[in-house]
Design a protein around this motif. Structure first.
Motif, PDB file in Angstrom:
ATOM      1  N   GLU A  94       4.693   8.487 -24.907  1.00 48.98           N
ATOM      2  CA  GLU A  94       4.519   7.046 -24.753  1.00 48.98           C
ATOM      3  C   GLU A  94       5.880   6.443 -24.396  1.00 48.98           C
ATOM      4  O   GLU A  94       6.886   6.717 -25.047  1.00 48.98           O
ATOM      5  N   GLY A  95       5.903   5.651 -23.345  1.00 48.80           N
ATOM      6  CA  GLY A  95       7.177   5.087 -22.883  1.00 48.80           C
ATOM      7  C   GLY A  95       7.938   5.996 -21.934  1.00 48.80           C
ATOM      8  O   GLY A  95       8.969   5.612 -21.382  1.00 48.80           O
ATOM      9  N   GLY A  96       7.435   7.233 -21.740  1.00 47.50           N
ATOM     10  CA  GLY A  96       8.072   8.146 -20.795  1.00 47.50           C
ATOM     11  C   GLY A  96       7.617   7.860 -19.369  1.00 47.50           C
ATOM     12  O   GLY A  96       6.872   6.911 -19.113  1.00 47.50           O
ATOM     13  N   ARG A  97       8.061   8.724 -18.430  1.00 46.27           N
ATOM     14  CA  ARG A  97       7.734   8.469 -17.028  1.00 46.27           C
ATOM     15  C   ARG A  97       7.280   9.740 -16.334  1.00 46.27           C
ATOM     16  O   ARG A  97       7.709  10.847 -16.680  1.00 46.27           O
ATOM     17  N   VAL A  98       6.423   9.552 -15.342  1.00 46.94           N
ATOM     18  CA  VAL A  98       6.081  10.622 -14.397  1.00 46.94           C
ATOM     19  C   VAL A  98       6.668  10.209 -13.061  1.00 46.94           C
ATOM     20  O   VAL A  98       6.429   9.098 -12.583  1.00 46.94           O
ATOM     21  N   ILE A  99       7.467  11.104 -12.459  1.00 47.48           N
ATOM     22  CA  ILE A  99       8.003  10.817 -11.130  1.00 47.48           C
ATOM     23  C   ILE A  99       7.354  11.774 -10.146  1.00 47.48           C
ATOM     24  O   ILE A  99       7.230  12.972 -10.411  1.00 47.48           O
ATOM     25  N   ASP A 100       6.894  11.232  -9.029  1.00 48.82           N
ATOM     26  CA  ASP A 100       6.085  11.979  -8.068  1.00 48.82           C
ATOM     27  C   ASP A 100       6.782  11.955  -6.714  1.00 48.82           C
ATOM     28  O   ASP A 100       7.007  10.892  -6.148  1.00 48.82           O
ATOM     29  N   ILE A 101       7.143  13.147  -6.215  1.00 46.26           N
ATOM     30  CA  ILE A 101       7.831  13.193  -4.914  1.00 46.26           C
ATOM     31  C   ILE A 101       6.928  13.708  -3.804  1.00 46.26           C
ATOM     32  O   ILE A 101       7.382  13.903  -2.679  1.00 46.26           O
ATOM     33  N   SER A 102       5.639  13.928  -4.112  1.00 44.65           N
ATOM     34  CA  SER A 102       4.721  14.402  -3.066  1.00 44.65           C
ATOM     35  C   SER A 102       4.293  13.187  -2.243  1.00 44.65           C
ATOM     36  O   SER A 102       3.324  12.525  -2.550  1.00 44.65           O
ATOM     37  N   VAL A 103       5.063  12.904  -1.186  1.00 43.71           N
ATOM     38  CA  VAL A 103       4.980  11.620  -0.488  1.00 43.71           C
ATOM     39  C   VAL A 103       3.605  11.288   0.062  1.00 43.71           C
ATOM     40  O   VAL A 103       3.298  10.124   0.286  1.00 43.71           O
ATOM     41  N   SER A 104       2.757  12.283   0.250  1.00 41.98           N
ATOM     42  CA  SER A 104       1.435  11.994   0.815  1.00 41.98           C
ATOM     43  C   SER A 104       0.389  11.745  -0.267  1.00 41.98           C
ATOM     44  O   SER A 104      -0.752  11.424   0.030  1.00 41.98           O
ATOM     45  N   ALA A 105       0.779  11.893  -1.527  1.00 38.71           N
ATOM     46  CA  ALA A 105      -0.179  11.690  -2.620  1.00 38.71           C
ATOM     47  C   ALA A 105      -0.432  10.197  -2.836  1.00 38.71           C
ATOM     48  O   ALA A 105       0.344   9.350  -2.420  1.00 38.71           O
ATOM     49  N   THR A 106      -1.526   9.891  -3.526  1.00 34.82           N
ATOM     50  CA  THR A 106      -1.876   8.485  -3.753  1.00 34.82           C
ATOM     51  C   THR A 106      -1.902   8.156  -5.241  1.00 34.82           C
ATOM     52  O   THR A 106      -2.546   7.222  -5.668  1.00 34.82           O
ATOM     53  N   SER A 107      -1.197   8.937  -6.052  1.00 35.38           N
ATOM     54  CA  SER A 107      -1.221   8.727  -7.496  1.00 35.38           C
ATOM     55  C   SER A 107      -0.479   7.440  -7.862  1.00 35.38           C
ATOM     56  O   SER A 107       0.379   6.968  -7.127  1.00 35.38           O
ATOM     57  N   PRO A 108      -0.805   6.883  -9.063  1.00 36.43           N
ATOM     58  CA  PRO A 108      -0.079   5.690  -9.521  1.00 36.43           C
ATOM     59  C   PRO A 108       1.234   6.019 -10.222  1.00 36.43           C
ATOM     60  O   PRO A 108       1.809   5.159 -10.891  1.00 36.43           O
ATOM     61  N   ALA A 109       1.706   7.258 -10.101  1.00 36.64           N
ATOM     62  CA  ALA A 109       2.985   7.627 -10.713  1.00 36.64           C
ATOM     63  C   ALA A 109       4.121   6.849 -10.064  1.00 36.64           C
ATOM     64  O   ALA A 109       3.964   6.234  -9.006  1.00 36.64           O
ATOM     65  N   PHE A 110       5.287   6.923 -10.696  1.00 37.12           N
ATOM     66  CA  PHE A 110       6.484   6.328 -10.115  1.00 37.12           C
ATOM     67  C   PHE A 110       6.791   7.075  -8.820  1.00 37.12           C
ATOM     68  O   PHE A 110       7.058   8.264  -8.839  1.00 37.12           O
ATOM     69  N   LYS A 111       6.714   6.370  -7.674  1.00 38.55           N
ATOM     70  CA  LYS A 111       6.892   7.015  -6.380  1.00 38.55           C
ATOM     71  C   LYS A 111       8.362   7.063  -6.019  1.00 38.55           C
ATOM     72  O   LYS A 111       9.118   6.140  -6.309  1.00 38.55           O
ATOM     73  N   PHE A 112       8.738   8.121  -5.366  1.00 32.32           N
ATOM     74  CA  PHE A 112      10.146   8.261  -5.020  1.00 32.32           C
ATOM     75  C   PHE A 112      10.280   9.010  -3.699  1.00 32.32           C
ATOM     76  O   PHE A 112       9.766  10.111  -3.556  1.00 32.32           O
ATOM     77  N   VAL A 113      10.939   8.385  -2.722  1.00 33.09           N
ATOM     78  CA  VAL A 113      11.256   9.039  -1.451  1.00 33.09           C
ATOM     79  C   VAL A 113      12.754   8.872  -1.234  1.00 33.09           C
ATOM     80  O   VAL A 113      13.297   7.768  -1.324  1.00 33.09           O
ATOM     81  N   LEU A 114      13.413   9.972  -0.953  1.00 34.09           N
ATOM     82  CA  LEU A 114      14.874   9.997  -0.888  1.00 34.09           C
ATOM     83  C   LEU A 114      15.449   9.125   0.231  1.00 34.09           C
ATOM     84  O   LEU A 114      14.928   9.097   1.332  1.00 34.09           O
ATOM     85  N   THR A 115      16.537   8.429  -0.097  1.00 35.39           N
ATOM     86  CA  THR A 115      17.442   7.890   0.915  1.00 35.39           C
ATOM     87  C   THR A 115      18.674   8.783   0.899  1.00 35.39           C
ATOM     88  O   THR A 115      19.363   8.886  -0.124  1.00 35.39           O
ATOM     89  N   SER A 116      18.940   9.472   1.999  1.00 31.46           N
ATOM     90  CA  SER A 116      20.050  10.427   2.051  1.00 31.46           C
ATOM     91  C   SER A 116      21.380   9.720   1.837  1.00 31.46           C
ATOM     92  O   SER A 116      21.617   8.616   2.325  1.00 31.46           O
ATOM     93  N   ASN A 117      22.286  10.386   1.119  1.00 27.20           N
ATOM     94  CA  ASN A 117      23.569   9.784   0.763  1.00 27.20           C
ATOM     95  C   ASN A 117      24.587  10.889   0.525  1.00 27.20           C
ATOM     96  O   ASN A 117      24.481  11.640  -0.444  1.00 27.20           O
ATOM     97  N   GLY A 118      25.584  10.973   1.394  1.00 28.70           N
ATOM     98  CA  GLY A 118      26.611  12.001   1.260  1.00 28.70           C
ATOM     99  C   GLY A 118      27.437  11.878  -0.003  1.00 28.70           C
ATOM    100  O   GLY A 118      28.040  12.858  -0.460  1.00 28.70           O
ATOM    101  N   GLU A 119      27.482  10.684  -0.601  1.00 27.61           N
ATOM    102  CA  GLU A 119      28.254  10.505  -1.840  1.00 27.61           C
ATOM    103  C   GLU A 119      27.673  11.357  -2.964  1.00 27.61           C
ATOM    104  O   GLU A 119      28.400  11.855  -3.818  1.00 27.61           O
TER     105      GLU A 119
END
Length: 309
Positions: free
Chosen positions: A233-258
Motif C-alpha cells: 500500500e502506497g508503493g508503485r508499479v512502473i511500466d516500461i512496456s510502451v505499447s501496453a495500456t495498463s494504468p501503471a505509472f508509465k515511463f518512456v525514456l528521455t535520453s540524457n548523456g549526463e
C-alpha cells in the motif's frame, strides 16, 4: 554509406541493407560518429511495426538507438567532445515523440553532444553499445518512481536488457533492502549473480502469490494486472512496456548523456556490468536475423551488432 533502412512499416522483411545512404550532415550541437557497434532494443521493432506512427519521423528510417563509436567531426558549438574520442550513447533523445530518421544501424550517425558520454575505459565497443538505452531506462525509472535506500523491489523480466540493470542499480546505486526478480528456469542463477536476493522461476511459480509485498514493482514485460497484486500500500508499479495500456505509472525514456557520465564510475569499477546475449554479436549483414531473434523474447541481456564496416 552502408545502412539498414525501411521505407514502410512491417515485420523484419521490410528491413533492407543499402549501400547508397547519404552520410548525415551535422548541426552545430552535434558530432558525427563512425559507428563501431550498435545494439538492438524492443522499441526499435515496435517503432518499425508502426506502433508510434502518429509521432514518428517520416519514412524511410534507419533504425537504432544505441551506438558506440569514434567521433570523426564536431559541430561549432560542441564543447566537451573532440575528434578521436571514443563515445557511447542513446542517440535518440525522445524515443517515440519525433525520433530522428537516421539511427545507429549505419556506418555513420549524427548525434547531439548532450546525449553522449565517453566510453568507459574498461569496456570494449560491443559492451559499451549494449548499455545506454537500457541503463538510462533502468536508472531514470528508479529515480522517477522515487526508489530509495532501504526499500524493496520486484523486477519482472530480470534477465532482459533493462531488468538486468535495474537489479544492479537497485543494489549498488540505490541501496535496496531486498531485490526479487523473475526469469525462466535457465536464468535463475544469472539473476542471483546480478544481485537478486530472490530469483523466481515464472514457469513454475506465480510471483503474485508471494507473501511479501514490495515498495516498487519494475515491470519490464507488461504484466500490470499481476504486478499490482505484489506492491505494498502506497508503493508503485512502473511500466516500461510502451505499447501496453495498463494504468501503471508509465515511463518512456528521455535520453540524457549526463546519466551515463554519472554511472560511468560504477561501470569502470565493475560493480555494474553489461549483460550480452551469448548468440551475439551479430555481424552487420545479419541485422535482420538479429531482430528476428530479439523478437522471440528469448534474448538474455542485449543483442549487439558488430563490427559495423
Amino acid at each position: 554509406m552502408k545502412a539498414w533502412r525501411y521505407s514502410e512499416y512491417g515485420g523484419v522483411e521490410v528491413l533492407k541493407l543499402e549501400s547508397d545512404v547519404e552520410v548525415p550532415e551535422i548541426k552545430d550541437d552535434q558530432v558525427l560518429i563512425k559507428v563501431v557497434a550498435a545494439a538492438l532494443n524492443p522499441i526499435d521493432y515496435k517503432r518499425r511495426l508502426g506502433l508510434f506512427k502518429a509521432t514518428d519521423a517520416p519514412l524511410p528510417t534507419v533504425p537504432g538507438f544505441d551506438a558506440a563509436g569514434v567521433v570523426v567531426k564536431v559541430g561549432s558549438k560542441v564543447k566537451h567532445v573532440k575528434e578521436g574520442d571514443e563515445v557511447y550513447g542513446d542517440i535518440i533523445e525522445k524515443a517515440i515523440d519525433g525520433p530522428k530518421q537516421l539511427g545507429s544501424l549505419a556506418e555513420y550517425t549524427a548525434v547531439e553532444e548532450k546525449l553522449l558520454a565517453l566510453k568507459p575505459k574498461n569496456l570494449d565497443f560491443v559492451q559499451a553499445a549494449s548499455i545506454p538505452l537500457a541503463i538510462e531506462t533502468a536508472h531514470e525509472g528508479l529515480l522517477t518512481a522515487g526508489f530509495s535506500e532501504g526499500q524493496s523491489i520486484l523486477v519482472l523480466g530480470g534477465a532482459g536488457g533493462v531488468g538486468s540493470f535495474v537489479i544492479q542499480l537497485a543494489k549498488h546505486v540505490f541501496g535496496a533492502s531486498k531485490i526479487a526478480a523473475t526469469s525462466s528456469t535457465a536464468k535463475l542463477e544469472l539473476l542471483k549473480s546480478l544481485g537478486a536476493d530472490l530469483a523466481i522461476d515464472y514457469t513454475k511459480e506465480n510471483f503474485d502469490d508471494l507473501p511479501q509485498k514490495f515498495d516498487l514493482v519494475y515491470d519490464a514485460v507488461g504484466q500490470f494486472d499481476r504486478a499490482v497484486k505484489t506492491v505494498k500500500e502506497g508503493g508503485r508499479v512502473i511500466d516500461i512496456s510502451v505499447s501496453a495500456t495498463s494504468p501503471a505509472f508509465k515511463f518512456v525514456l528521455t535520453s540524457n548523456g549526463e546519466f551515463l557520465k554519472k554511472l560511468n564510475s560504477y561501470l569502470e569499477s565493475g560493480k555494474v556490468k553489461p549483460l550480452l546475449d551469448p548468440k551475439g554479436p551479430f555481424p552487420f549483414d545479419k541485422v535482420n536475423e538479429a531482430f528476428a531473434y530479439l523478437e522471440t523474447n528469448r534474448a538474455i541481456g542485449k543483442v549487439v551488432i558488430y563490427p559495423i564496416p
